[in-house]
Design an enzyme around this catalytic site. Structure first.
Site, PDB file in Angstrom:
ATOM      1  N   LYS A 180       7.269  19.882   5.445  1.00 21.27           N
ATOM      2  CA  LYS A 180       7.618  18.624   4.785  1.00 21.27           C
ATOM      3  C   LYS A 180       6.497  17.628   5.045  1.00 21.27           C
ATOM      4  CE  LYS A 180      11.198  16.472   6.443  1.00 21.27           C
ATOM      5  NZ  LYS A 180      12.563  15.993   6.700  1.00 21.27           N
ATOM      6  N   CYS A 214       1.250   5.117  -2.646  1.00 18.46           N
ATOM      7  CA  CYS A 214       1.560   6.011  -3.767  1.00 18.46           C
ATOM      8  C   CYS A 214       2.931   6.670  -3.599  1.00 18.46           C
ATOM      9  CB  CYS A 214       0.484   7.101  -3.852  1.00 18.46           C
ATOM     10  SG  CYS A 214       0.765   8.301  -5.158  1.00 18.46           S
ATOM     11  N   CYS A 238       3.840   8.613  -6.520  1.00 18.81           N
ATOM     12  CA  CYS A 238       3.816   9.593  -7.619  1.00 18.81           C
ATOM     13  C   CYS A 238       3.081  10.872  -7.241  1.00 18.81           C
ATOM     14  CB  CYS A 238       3.171   8.981  -8.861  1.00 18.81           C
ATOM     15  SG  CYS A 238       1.363   8.818  -8.776  1.00 18.81           S
ATOM     16  N   CYS A 263      -2.067   4.015  -3.219  1.00 18.74           N
ATOM     17  CA  CYS A 263      -2.056   4.070  -4.679  1.00 18.74           C
ATOM     18  C   CYS A 263      -3.444   3.751  -5.206  1.00 18.74           C
ATOM     19  CB  CYS A 263      -1.045   3.050  -5.203  1.00 18.74           C
ATOM     20  SG  CYS A 263      -1.102   2.804  -6.990  1.00 18.74           S
ATOM     21  N   HIS A 287      -0.841   6.567 -11.255  1.00 13.21           N
ATOM     22  CA  HIS A 287       0.523   6.636 -11.807  1.00 13.21           C
ATOM     23  C   HIS A 287       0.546   6.179 -13.263  1.00 13.21           C
ATOM     24  CE1 HIS A 287       0.152   2.541 -10.109  1.00 13.21           C
ATOM     25  NE2 HIS A 287       0.805   2.219 -11.220  1.00 13.21           N
TER      26      HIS A 287
HETATM   27 FE1  FES Z   1       0.760   7.105  -7.208  1.00 14.84          FE
HETATM   28 FE2  FES Z   1       0.098   4.675  -7.925  1.00 14.84          FE
HETATM   29  S1  FES Z   1       2.009   5.359  -7.304  1.00 14.84           S
HETATM   30  S2  FES Z   1      -1.176   6.406  -7.821  1.00 14.84           S
END
Ligand code: FES
Length: 79
Positions: free
Chosen positions: A23, A46, A48, A57, A61
């Site tokens: 995990k 981030c 995503c 990030c 995304h």
């Molecule tokens: Fe993943 Fe922005 S939330 S790059």
């Protein structure tokens, strides 16, 4: 047809980070958070799994959302 393992990998949200552990979890202590925010600027983490600067990030995304119709975005911590 995809082989069972390939089929599983195709469905992974996280395709690149910490794949050697069961995990992928990141921990920050309060001190680390204070250090991160000491420049007075918000920090975006981030959610995503597409960022090239994970766990931060990098805006990836937006392309993911445009391509898939998804609505992912970062966790933003403000000073
Ligand atoms: Fe993943 Fe922005 S939330 S790059």
């Amino acid at each position: 047809l995809l082989k069972p393992k390939a089929k599983k990998e195709a469905s992974w949200v996280n395709k690149n980070f910490g794949k050697d552990c069961d995990k992928c979890v990141n921990f920050l202590t309060p001190t680390e958070i204070e250090d991160l925010l000491k420049d007075g600027k918000p920090k975006a983490f981030c959610r995503c799994w597409k960022s090239k600067t994970f766990p931060m990030c990098d805006g990836s995304h937006a392309a993911h959302n445009k391509e898939t119709g998804d609505n992912t975005g970062p966790l933003v911590i403000k000073p």
